[in-house]
Write a protein that holds these residues in place. Structure first.
Motif, mmCIF file in Angstrom:
data_model
loop_
_atom_site.group_PDB
_atom_site.id
_atom_site.type_symbol
_atom_site.label_atom_id
_atom_site.label_comp_id
_atom_site.label_asym_id
_atom_site.label_seq_id
_atom_site.Cartn_x
_atom_site.Cartn_y
_atom_site.Cartn_z
ATOM 1 N N GLY A 41 0.799 -1.331 0.071
ATOM 2 C CA GLY A 41 0.010 0.015 0.014
ATOM 3 C C GLY A 41 0.756 1.274 -0.130
ATOM 4 O O GLY A 41 0.161 2.419 0.131
ATOM 5 N N VAL A 42 2.003 1.363 -0.210
ATOM 6 C CA VAL A 42 2.999 2.354 -0.268
ATOM 7 C C VAL A 42 2.859 2.819 -1.591
ATOM 8 O O VAL A 42 3.286 2.152 -2.489
ATOM 9 C CB VAL A 42 4.483 2.012 0.190
ATOM 10 C CG1 VAL A 42 5.375 3.180 0.280
ATOM 11 C CG2 VAL A 42 4.391 1.329 1.558
ATOM 12 N N ILE A 47 7.774 6.150 -1.228
ATOM 13 C CA ILE A 47 8.817 5.318 -1.660
ATOM 14 C C ILE A 47 10.105 6.199 -1.629
ATOM 15 O O ILE A 47 11.050 6.326 -1.114
ATOM 16 C CB ILE A 47 8.822 4.258 -2.760
ATOM 17 C CG1 ILE A 47 7.807 3.140 -2.525
ATOM 18 C CG2 ILE A 47 10.189 3.731 -2.942
ATOM 19 C CD1 ILE A 47 7.769 2.292 -3.539
ATOM 20 N N LEU A 48 9.868 7.255 -2.765
ATOM 21 C CA LEU A 48 10.611 8.210 -2.860
ATOM 22 C C LEU A 48 10.838 9.201 -1.679
ATOM 23 O O LEU A 48 12.007 9.488 -1.319
ATOM 24 C CB LEU A 48 10.084 9.249 -4.206
ATOM 25 C CG LEU A 48 10.890 10.408 -4.571
ATOM 26 C CD1 LEU A 48 12.262 9.947 -5.075
ATOM 27 C CD2 LEU A 48 10.276 11.217 -5.402
ATOM 28 N N LYS A 49 9.573 9.554 -1.012
ATOM 29 C CA LYS A 49 10.083 10.329 0.214
ATOM 30 C C LYS A 49 11.144 9.514 1.267
ATOM 31 O O LYS A 49 11.884 10.106 2.025
ATOM 32 C CB LYS A 49 8.808 10.489 1.132
ATOM 33 C CG LYS A 49 8.946 11.460 2.136
ATOM 34 C CD LYS A 49 7.561 11.739 2.616
ATOM 35 C CE LYS A 49 7.578 12.751 3.935
ATOM 36 N NZ LYS A 49 6.184 13.025 4.300
ATOM 37 N N GLY A 58 12.625 5.830 -12.058
ATOM 38 C CA GLY A 58 13.050 4.528 -11.601
ATOM 39 C C GLY A 58 12.296 3.684 -10.982
ATOM 40 O O GLY A 58 12.148 2.528 -11.207
ATOM 41 N N ILE A 59 11.273 4.329 -9.964
ATOM 42 C CA ILE A 59 10.487 3.437 -9.237
ATOM 43 C C ILE A 59 9.018 3.157 -10.209
ATOM 44 O O ILE A 59 8.919 2.065 -10.305
ATOM 45 C CB ILE A 59 9.778 4.604 -8.236
ATOM 46 C CG1 ILE A 59 10.715 4.500 -7.036
ATOM 47 C CG2 ILE A 59 8.629 3.733 -7.513
ATOM 48 C CD1 ILE A 59 10.557 5.780 -6.373
#
Length: 97
Positions: A41-42, A47-49, A58-59
């Motif tokens: 659920g992220v 994720i970047l934070k 990239g993500i």
């Protein structure tokens, strides 16, 4: 003037790095890690934070790579998870002895 990035350069597999598993280029962040985060659920922005050395490109490339290779990667992810479970069980069994 900004330059264009070839999306094919964003995900790499290197023997000896992260077990040869696909990862975001220039990092040790695997596609499997990104997918596990997404499944939990992220969001990509979260994720970047949490990993500011990554890029949204990239993500999202990791997510696209997964869906382009889902069948094969699901098998590889399951085998990796099984191996981790086995190693953990072996370790715990050794601690109890």
């Amino acid at each position: 003037m900004p330059t264009l990035t070839d999306i094919g350069t964003l995900i790499v597999c290197t023997t000896g790095t992260c077990g040869g598993r696909p990862r975001i280029a220039g990092t040790r962040i695997t596609v499997q890690y990104i997918i596990n985060e997404i499944r939990a659920g992220v969001t990509p922005e979260e994720i970047l934070k949490n990993k500011p050395h990554l890029t949204l490109g990239g993500i999202y490339a990791a997510i696209a790579y997964y869906y382009a290779n889902k069948e094969l990667l699901d098998v590889e992810f399951a085998a990796y998870d099984q191996e981790c479970d086995r190693l953990e069980a072996d370790y715990l069994a050794g601690r109890r002895s």
